[in-house]
Design an enzyme around this catalytic site. Structure first.
Site, PDB file in Angstrom:
ATOM      1  N   ARG A  69       9.655   7.315  -8.889  1.00 49.53           N
ATOM      2  CA  ARG A  69       8.924   7.318 -10.171  1.00 49.53           C
ATOM      3  C   ARG A  69       9.559   6.479 -11.281  1.00 49.53           C
ATOM      4  O   ARG A  69       8.878   6.156 -12.257  1.00 49.53           O
ATOM      5  CB  ARG A  69       8.727   8.753 -10.689  1.00 49.53           C
ATOM      6  CG  ARG A  69       8.076   9.706  -9.700  1.00 49.53           C
ATOM      7  CD  ARG A  69       6.708   9.232  -9.259  1.00 49.53           C
ATOM      8  NE  ARG A  69       5.986  10.246  -8.482  1.00 49.53           N
ATOM      9  CZ  ARG A  69       4.931   9.976  -7.729  1.00 49.53           C
ATOM     10  NH1 ARG A  69       4.493   8.719  -7.630  1.00 49.53           N
ATOM     11  NH2 ARG A  69       4.313  10.936  -7.064  1.00 49.53           N
ATOM     12  N   HIS A 108       2.131   7.221   6.683  1.00 49.21           N
ATOM     13  CA  HIS A 108       1.584   8.578   6.791  1.00 49.21           C
ATOM     14  C   HIS A 108       0.275   8.691   7.572  1.00 49.21           C
ATOM     15  O   HIS A 108      -0.779   9.043   7.026  1.00 49.21           O
ATOM     16  CB  HIS A 108       1.412   9.210   5.410  1.00 49.21           C
ATOM     17  CG  HIS A 108       0.854   8.323   4.329  1.00 49.21           C
ATOM     18  ND1 HIS A 108      -0.298   7.577   4.470  1.00 49.21           N
ATOM     19  CD2 HIS A 108       1.288   8.087   3.065  1.00 49.21           C
ATOM     20  CE1 HIS A 108      -0.544   6.919   3.356  1.00 49.21           C
ATOM     21  NE2 HIS A 108       0.409   7.218   2.481  1.00 49.21           N
ATOM     22  N   ASP A 131       7.198  11.006   2.506  1.00 54.58           N
ATOM     23  CA  ASP A 131       6.275  10.697   1.407  1.00 54.58           C
ATOM     24  C   ASP A 131       6.538  11.635   0.221  1.00 54.58           C
ATOM     25  O   ASP A 131       5.602  12.157  -0.404  1.00 54.58           O
ATOM     26  CB  ASP A 131       4.820  10.792   1.855  1.00 54.58           C
ATOM     27  CG  ASP A 131       3.843  10.194   0.842  1.00 54.58           C
ATOM     28  OD1 ASP A 131       4.307   9.531  -0.114  1.00 54.58           O
ATOM     29  OD2 ASP A 131       2.623  10.402   0.990  1.00 54.58           O
ATOM     30  N   HIS A 164       5.581  15.438  -8.950  1.00 47.72           N
ATOM     31  CA  HIS A 164       4.745  15.415 -10.143  1.00 47.72           C
ATOM     32  C   HIS A 164       5.200  16.525 -11.075  1.00 47.72           C
ATOM     33  O   HIS A 164       5.795  17.523 -10.643  1.00 47.72           O
ATOM     34  CB  HIS A 164       3.273  15.621  -9.798  1.00 47.72           C
ATOM     35  CG  HIS A 164       2.663  14.500  -9.029  1.00 47.72           C
ATOM     36  ND1 HIS A 164       2.401  13.264  -9.591  1.00 47.72           N
ATOM     37  CD2 HIS A 164       2.274  14.414  -7.723  1.00 47.72           C
ATOM     38  CE1 HIS A 164       1.870  12.475  -8.677  1.00 47.72           C
ATOM     39  NE2 HIS A 164       1.784  13.148  -7.535  1.00 47.72           N
ATOM     40  N   PHE A 196      -2.516  13.507  -6.385  1.00 46.11           N
ATOM     41  CA  PHE A 196      -2.138  13.734  -5.006  1.00 46.11           C
ATOM     42  C   PHE A 196      -0.617  13.745  -4.870  1.00 46.11           C
ATOM     43  O   PHE A 196       0.079  13.015  -5.583  1.00 46.11           O
ATOM     44  CB  PHE A 196      -2.676  12.614  -4.105  1.00 46.11           C
ATOM     45  CG  PHE A 196      -4.172  12.586  -3.958  1.00 46.11           C
ATOM     46  CD1 PHE A 196      -4.803  13.430  -3.073  1.00 46.11           C
ATOM     47  CD2 PHE A 196      -4.939  11.680  -4.686  1.00 46.11           C
ATOM     48  CE1 PHE A 196      -6.196  13.387  -2.897  1.00 46.11           C
ATOM     49  CE2 PHE A 196      -6.319  11.621  -4.527  1.00 46.11           C
ATOM     50  CZ  PHE A 196      -6.947  12.484  -3.629  1.00 46.11           C
ATOM     51  N   GLY A 197      -0.093  14.537  -3.932  1.00 41.68           N
ATOM     52  CA  GLY A 197       1.318  14.410  -3.570  1.00 41.68           C
ATOM     53  C   GLY A 197       2.119  15.690  -3.635  1.00 41.68           C
ATOM     54  O   GLY A 197       1.859  16.559  -4.474  1.00 41.68           O
TER      55      GLY A 197
END
Length: 427
Positions: free
Chosen positions: A63, A231, A304, A308, A322-323
């Site tokens: 990030r 992925h 992956d 967040h 997503f994530g």
């Protein structure tokens, strides 16, 4: 600084074990022997815990720059160290995007300042990850980036992907792809299937992934490029990759722990810790992924890791990003739920976390032998505990595995001869 590791159990290539001491000097393994008696600055009794080559994760999100409220290079690499990872490869969906020489150099500088394990950064295939104009792949490749990807978005046109592959092939650098045809995603937030119907959520069809992989393997053949699929999540994708490998195309692929361990049926309510892209697919897809991993169609495992902020993940399935995070839980979950259940062997798991990613991307890591770089992960295979997201070193707490029981845990991580994570071993 010299470190002497006493009473290690080394896991060998033949799946046997041997008790050894390991002497580390100048970032490398100096000596491995049944017993080493030497005074060093640091002597660590490993209490007969198992030593593996440091784990390698070629797909994580740190990030930074631009998303430091989610994660930083420092917090993300501390999370990696806790999970036993000594090499991680950071995706380029940051702000600014590493798509030119200046931004790539700034990223390298920040990594050198704050990372606690080895970080190999990706650069973007296209400017700003917009899919409209190629980055200067040849010049950026000369700076030593790991590979090129627009991870998070698929390259939508065959022309753009073909040109990228030709440029990357010219400098012997892989193209790594998040495969998703946006024209058939339909605003989906979960897999298009039983759960999307039950919860009345828009679904993402499996075809959105597999159709782009099918396109890209033919482009990779034409460009003579190394093409790596991120992925993988569907049985159709596994079939396409298997056929491409049989045809001699240079395609490799990864699968995540969460796609191996979960399927869409795990989504019971509007819990965004189960929202990731690609989404959790059907049980049949889940089974095909494990089969593909075991038969070599899929080359290895990557987390992956996608942190967040909790406020972002609190927006519900439709609006939240997503994530999920994965660095701190990957080995323990896979060991507990695949090795201990005898679906795979310990050697297979170690290969998929160390040896295979090193081989696929020609990295000089993944070895415990004299003269090798001293990247080691020591694991207590008998330690029982429970995953607690509040104990994560990552800023991200977004995991579907909170409160799961695990039967193993990394207890000591050494990266380039330096202790980067250590906890009580327990005999």
């Amino acid at each position: 600084m010299a470190i002497l590791l006493k009473n290690l159990v080394r896991f060998t290539e033949s799946s046997e074990t041997e008790k050894v001491d390991v002497l580390i000097e100048n970032k490398h393994i100096k000596e491995i022997a049944p017993t080493i008696e030497k005074q060093t600055e640091q002597i660590i009794d490993c209490k007969n815990n198992m030593a593996f080559p440091g784990f390698i994760d070629v797909h994580i999100h740190l990030r930074e720059p631009g998303g430091e409220h989610k994660e930083t290079i420092e917090t993300g690499t501390k999370a990696a160290a806790k999970g036993g990872f000594t090499t991680v490869c950071a995706m380029p969906n940051t702000s600014p995007v590493p798509d030119n020489e200046e931004s790539v150099q700034a990223l390298f500088d920040r990594i050198n300042e704050t990372a606690v394990v080895r970080v190999l950064p990706y650069a973007a295939i296209t400017k700003g990850l917009k899919g409209e104009k190629l980055s200067n792949i040849r010049k950026i490749a000369d700076m030593g980036v790991f590979a090129f990807t627009d991870d998070g978005v698929g390259i939508q046109t065959a022309d753009m992907m073909l040109r990228a592959m030709k440029e990357a092939a010219a400098c012997n650098t892989p193209i790594v792809a998040h495969c998703e045809d946006n024209s058939i995603v339909y605003g989906g937030v979960v897999h298009q299937g039983r759960v999307s119907e039950r919860m009345n959520f828009p679904g993402i069809p499996s075809l959105s992934e597999s159709v782009q992989i099918a396109r890209d393997v033919l482009l990779a053949e034409a460009a003579d490029a190394h093409y790596h699929v991120c992925h993988v999540s569907t049985k159709e994708s596994v079939r396409v990759i298997r056929d491409a490998k049989k045809a001699g195309i240079h395609v490799t692929a990864e699968v995540t722990p969460h796609h191996l361990l979960l399927n869409e049926e795990a989504i019971i309510e509007d819990d965004t810790n189960f929202k990731m892209n690609p989404p959790l697919r059907s049980k049949e897809d889940q089974e095909a992924l494990l089969t593909g991993l075991i038969d070599g169609t899929i080359d290895f495992i990557a987390t992956d890791h996608a942190p967040h902020a909790e406020t972002e993940k609190a927006l519900g399935f439709i609006k939240s990003p997503f994530g999920i995070v994965g660095l701190e839980t990957a080995f323990s979950l896979l060991y507990t739920h695949l090795v201990k259940t005898e679906k795979i062997t310990l050697k297979q798991l170690v290969d998929w976390l160390t040896i295979k990613p090193a081989q696929v991307f020609d990295l000089p890591y993944g070895k415990i032998e004299e003269k090798a770089v001293a990247d080691l992960t020591i694991v207590n295979l008998d330690m029982e505990s429970r995953i607690n997201k509040d104990d994560f070193r990552s800023k991200g707490k977004n995991t579907p595995f909170h409160d799961w029981n695990i039967l193993s845990k990394p207890v000591l991580t050494i990266s380039e001869g330096k202790v980067v994570y250590k906890e009580d071993f327990h005999d």
